[in-house]
Write an enzyme that holds these catalytic residues in place. Structure first.
Site, PDB file in Angstrom:
ATOM      1  N   GLU A  27      53.357  52.917  11.565  1.00 28.72           N
ATOM      2  CA  GLU A  27      53.121  52.302  12.881  1.00 28.72           C
ATOM      3  C   GLU A  27      52.264  51.075  12.615  1.00 28.72           C
ATOM      4  O   GLU A  27      51.076  51.202  12.314  1.00 28.72           O
ATOM      5  CB  GLU A  27      52.377  53.275  13.806  1.00 28.72           C
ATOM      6  CG  GLU A  27      53.131  54.544  14.130  1.00 28.72           C
ATOM      7  CD  GLU A  27      54.328  54.312  15.021  1.00 28.72           C
ATOM      8  OE1 GLU A  27      54.413  53.252  15.654  1.00 28.72           O
ATOM      9  OE2 GLU A  27      55.198  55.199  15.060  1.00 28.72           O
TER      10      GLU A  27
ATOM     11  N   ASN B 194      40.821  51.118  15.546  1.00 27.56           N
ATOM     12  CA  ASN B 194      40.791  50.649  16.941  1.00 27.56           C
ATOM     13  C   ASN B 194      40.968  51.773  17.957  1.00 27.56           C
ATOM     14  O   ASN B 194      40.528  51.639  19.101  1.00 27.56           O
ATOM     15  CB  ASN B 194      41.803  49.511  17.152  1.00 27.56           C
ATOM     16  CG  ASN B 194      43.231  49.974  16.986  1.00 27.56           C
ATOM     17  OD1 ASN B 194      43.505  50.919  16.244  1.00 27.56           O
ATOM     18  ND2 ASN B 194      44.145  49.316  17.655  1.00 27.56           N
TER      19      ASN B 194
ATOM     20  N   CYS C  95      47.146  47.356  19.075  1.00 30.90           N
ATOM     21  CA  CYS C  95      48.439  46.961  18.518  1.00 30.90           C
ATOM     22  C   CYS C  95      49.375  46.514  19.625  1.00 30.90           C
ATOM     23  O   CYS C  95      50.308  45.764  19.378  1.00 30.90           O
ATOM     24  CB  CYS C  95      49.045  48.117  17.730  1.00 30.90           C
ATOM     25  SG  CYS C  95      49.117  49.625  18.673  1.00 30.90           S
TER      26      CYS C  95
HETATM   27  P1  NAD Z   1      44.539  48.214   7.911  1.00 34.69           P
HETATM   28  O1  NAD Z   1      45.987  48.111   7.600  1.00 34.69           O
HETATM   29  O2  NAD Z   1      43.610  47.289   7.243  1.00 34.69           O
HETATM   30  O3  NAD Z   1      44.003  49.697   7.581  1.00 34.69           O
HETATM   31  C1  NAD Z   1      44.617  50.846   8.138  1.00 34.69           C
HETATM   32  C2  NAD Z   1      44.253  52.045   7.270  1.00 34.69           C
HETATM   33  O4  NAD Z   1      44.907  51.916   6.003  1.00 34.69           O
HETATM   34  C3  NAD Z   1      42.757  52.159   6.959  1.00 34.69           C
HETATM   35  O5  NAD Z   1      42.377  53.516   6.952  1.00 34.69           O
HETATM   36  C4  NAD Z   1      42.675  51.568   5.571  1.00 34.69           C
HETATM   37  O6  NAD Z   1      41.547  52.018   4.833  1.00 34.69           O
HETATM   38  C5  NAD Z   1      43.956  52.068   4.958  1.00 34.69           C
HETATM   39  N1  NAD Z   1      44.431  51.284   3.812  1.00 34.69           N
HETATM   40  C6  NAD Z   1      44.203  49.981   3.541  1.00 34.69           C
HETATM   41  N2  NAD Z   1      44.808  49.642   2.372  1.00 34.69           N
HETATM   42  C7  NAD Z   1      45.430  50.743   1.915  1.00 34.69           C
HETATM   43  C8  NAD Z   1      46.238  51.025   0.787  1.00 34.69           C
HETATM   44  N3  NAD Z   1      46.520  50.087  -0.123  1.00 34.69           N
HETATM   45  N4  NAD Z   1      46.724  52.276   0.638  1.00 34.69           N
HETATM   46  C9  NAD Z   1      46.470  53.230   1.551  1.00 34.69           C
HETATM   47  N5  NAD Z   1      45.715  53.018   2.638  1.00 34.69           N
HETATM   48  C10 NAD Z   1      45.192  51.800   2.832  1.00 34.69           C
HETATM   49  O7  NAD Z   1      44.448  48.113   9.512  1.00 34.69           O
HETATM   50  P2  NAD Z   1      43.147  48.100  10.437  1.00 34.69           P
HETATM   51  O8  NAD Z   1      42.493  46.771  10.303  1.00 34.69           O
HETATM   52  O9  NAD Z   1      42.349  49.336  10.228  1.00 34.69           O
HETATM   53  O10 NAD Z   1      43.857  48.217  11.881  1.00 34.69           O
HETATM   54  C11 NAD Z   1      44.434  47.150  12.520  1.00 34.69           C
HETATM   55  C12 NAD Z   1      45.936  47.138  12.326  1.00 34.69           C
HETATM   56  O11 NAD Z   1      46.497  48.366  12.744  1.00 34.69           O
HETATM   57  C13 NAD Z   1      46.608  46.073  13.174  1.00 34.69           C
HETATM   58  O12 NAD Z   1      47.603  45.434  12.437  1.00 34.69           O
HETATM   59  C14 NAD Z   1      47.209  46.867  14.307  1.00 34.69           C
HETATM   60  O13 NAD Z   1      48.310  46.263  14.948  1.00 34.69           O
HETATM   61  C15 NAD Z   1      47.592  48.127  13.626  1.00 34.69           C
HETATM   62  N6  NAD Z   1      47.748  49.206  14.587  1.00 34.69           N
HETATM   63  C16 NAD Z   1      49.021  49.651  14.863  1.00 34.69           C
HETATM   64  C17 NAD Z   1      49.213  50.646  15.804  1.00 34.69           C
HETATM   65  C18 NAD Z   1      50.603  51.169  16.115  1.00 34.69           C
HETATM   66  O14 NAD Z   1      50.723  52.283  16.576  1.00 34.69           O
HETATM   67  N7  NAD Z   1      51.674  50.406  15.885  1.00 34.69           N
HETATM   68  C19 NAD Z   1      48.119  51.198  16.474  1.00 34.69           C
HETATM   69  C20 NAD Z   1      46.841  50.712  16.179  1.00 34.69           C
HETATM   70  C21 NAD Z   1      46.672  49.716  15.224  1.00 34.69           C
END
Ligand code: NAD
Length: 483
Positions: free
Chosen positions: A214, A116, A248
């Site tokens: 995060e 995002n 987020c």
């Molecule tokens: P996601 O958790 O599906 O994926 C995030 C990353 O983790 C991706 O690169 C993904 O390929 C990787 N990943 C997935 N499974 C994994 C595993 N088992 N081991 C290691 N890596 C793995 O999230 P998304 O759909 O890409 O993003 C949306 C989420 O991110 C929402 O929940 C949002 O709130 C959160 N987010 C948080 C912040 C913050 O700073 N708090 C900022 C932006 C987005």
């Protein structure tokens, strides 16, 4: 995009390990120079990168420019930090002994990011990690490989030596997990969902690896009866529907004092209905598509959940297909009213353009509702009353609190992160950024030429003429005169 797995991760980690010693020996200000050049190059290429981002993940161009700008700002901030990476000089308890602290790198850091903020979030991790002397293996989200690659090319062009930053593409449960599990990776920094955060934390925990998380949010704006309602509506529109709700920090709950809920909801609904959906490259467009079909299905699924729970669907709640919208993952800005705080749509992160409106009877009940979720990232209050504002600042349980501004809009010079399920206590950006990517080393230098024992050979511990040990039977010390 080619999908990498364990073999590609292993190659990348080996390259990062091989580059580590030399990068660590490079002086902080020299590493910082590379970050400054990165920032300048990003600035030169801002428009090109922003357009790439809009094409790749859909956010409207003005917001994509803001995303690149965050990385530019982070580069400047970290470049300055390279000449201010202070430790402490602390007086020793012994004579002719010096004591101080210095930061040292963690080693090879795995940086795993969501789609995002495809340039901003990688910059929040990679730039401070590099400044602190770590080398990096970067695993971006599958939906935004082009932005990730472009960012790494900029780092390369800025002068990052070979092996210092490495990128691997692939699925989270394959490539991502291989990175987390790799014994050559010393620390992991993940931004993503709570479910993935849990899995990554468990894997790191079993290896005692440092991990920074995060994660998600269920952010709220509280609107009190004395608030500037027009301002609150503007805030709710931007917080709720900016980036199509895929932040987020997105405002997904509006908690409103009953005396103004009807007026506020009417004005909010009118603004939401009028928002123009479409191709984010069109300057007239205010809301772009969702990132993928899967995201569209998730958001629509929550509309069905809200209906089934008995909430009233006031605006939107459907896929938008008129004209060219049929060609993308467009979803109408959606507002639910008559929502109670424990409904799933009021508790779970939707990550789309859906806002629920919840009534509150008082400041106290509004704060209670705002705090009553598993998340704690960003909470806001609109009020003209200073006392209420300060009460909210103190009692809203979140990493970020806004007064008279929506839940989105963080600036990179302040720490960013949340409490409860939003993370594990780490903060990114601001003065906290280096804490995530370095460890403290305490250094003692004894130039007395003899063995000195801490706690024993001190003024207090030794039989020092200025502080003789009390002898048995000695008279107790005289009570000092009072008054
Ligand atoms: P996601 O958790 O599906 O994926 C995030 C990353 O983790 C991706 O690169 C993904 O390929 C990787 N990943 C997935 N499974 C994994 C595993 N088992 N081991 C290691 N890596 C793995 O999230 P998304 O759909 O890409 O993003 C949306 C989420 O991110 C929402 O929940 C949002 O709130 C959160 N987010 C948080 C912040 C913050 O700073 N708090 C900022 C932006 C987005």
């Amino acid at each position: 995009m080619a999908l990498g797995g364990g073999d590609e991760v292993d190659l990348a980690v080996r390259a990062a390990r091989a580059a580590l010693t030399d990068w660590h020996r490079t002086p902080w200000p020299a590493r910082a120079e590379i970050l400054l050049r990165t920032s300048l190059l990003l600035e030169q290429r801002k428009e090109e990168l922003a357009r790439l981002m809009t094409r790749e993940m859909g956010k409207v161009l003005t917001e994509a420019r803001g995303d690149v700008q965050e990385a530019i700002d982070m580069g400047r901030f970290m470049a300055g930090a390279g000449r201010r990476a202070f430790g402490e000089t602390v007086p020793s308890e012994l004579r002719d002994k010096w004591a101080m602290t210095m930061r040292q790198p963690l080693g090879v850091v795995g940086c795993i990011t969501p789609w995002n903020f495809p340039i901003a979030i990688p910059s929040w991790k990679i730039l401070p990690a590099l400044l602190a002397g770590n080398t990096v293996v970067f695993k971006p989200a599958r939906d935004t490989p082009a932005c990730a690659m472009a960012f790494v090319e900029v780092l390369e062009e800025a002068g990052t030596p070979p092996g210092v930053v490495n990128i691997v593409f692939g699925r989270g449960d394959d490539c991502g997990m291989a990175l987390v599990d790799h014994p050559g990776v010393d620390a992991v920094s993940l931004t993503g969902s709570v479910e993935v955060g849990r899995r990554v934390a468990e894997a790191c925990g079993s290896q005692l690896k440092k991990v920074s998380l995060e994660l998600g949010g269920k952010n709220a704006i509280v609107v009190m009866g004395d608030a500037d309602l027009e301002l609150a509506v503007e805030g709710a529109v931007w917080g709720g529907f900016g980036t199509t709700g895929q932040r987020c920090t997105a405002t997904s709950r509006l908690i409103v004092e009953r005396s103004v809920i009807a007026d506020l909801t009417d004005a909010f609904a009118a603004r939401a209905r009028a928002l123009r959906l479409g191709d984010g490259l069109d300057p007239e467009v205010e809301v772009g598509p969702l990132v993928s079909r899967a995201q569209l299905e998730t958001v629509d699924g929550y509309t069905q959940v809200g209906r089934a729970e008995g909430a009233r669907l006031l605006v939107g709640g459907e896929v938008a297909t008129e004209g060219t919208l049929e060609e993308g993952w467009f979803y109408r800005p959606t507002i639910f009213t008559e929502v109670s705080p424990r409904m799933r749509i009021a508790q779970e992160e939707i990550f789309g353009p859906t806002v629920v409106v919840i009534p509150a009877d008082s400041l106290e009940s509004a704060i209670g509702i705002a705090n009553d979720t598993a998340y704690g990232l960003s909470l806001a209050i609109y009020t003209r009353d200073l006392g209420r504002a300060f009460r909210a600042i103190t009692e809203l349980h979140a990493g970020i609190v806004y007064v008279n501004a929506p839940t989105i809009g963080a600036e990179i010079q302040l720490p960013f992160g949340g409490v409860k399920n939003t993370g594990n206590g780490q903060r990114e950006a601001g003065s906290a950024a280096l804490d995530e990517f370095s460890e403290w080393k305490s250094v003692y230098i004894d130039y007395s030429g003899r063995l000195q024992r801490a706690q024993i050979d001190t003024m207090r511990g030794a039989a020092h003429p200025a502080n003789p040990p009390p002898s048995e039977g000695a008279a107790p010390p005289a009570t000092p005169p009072q008054g």
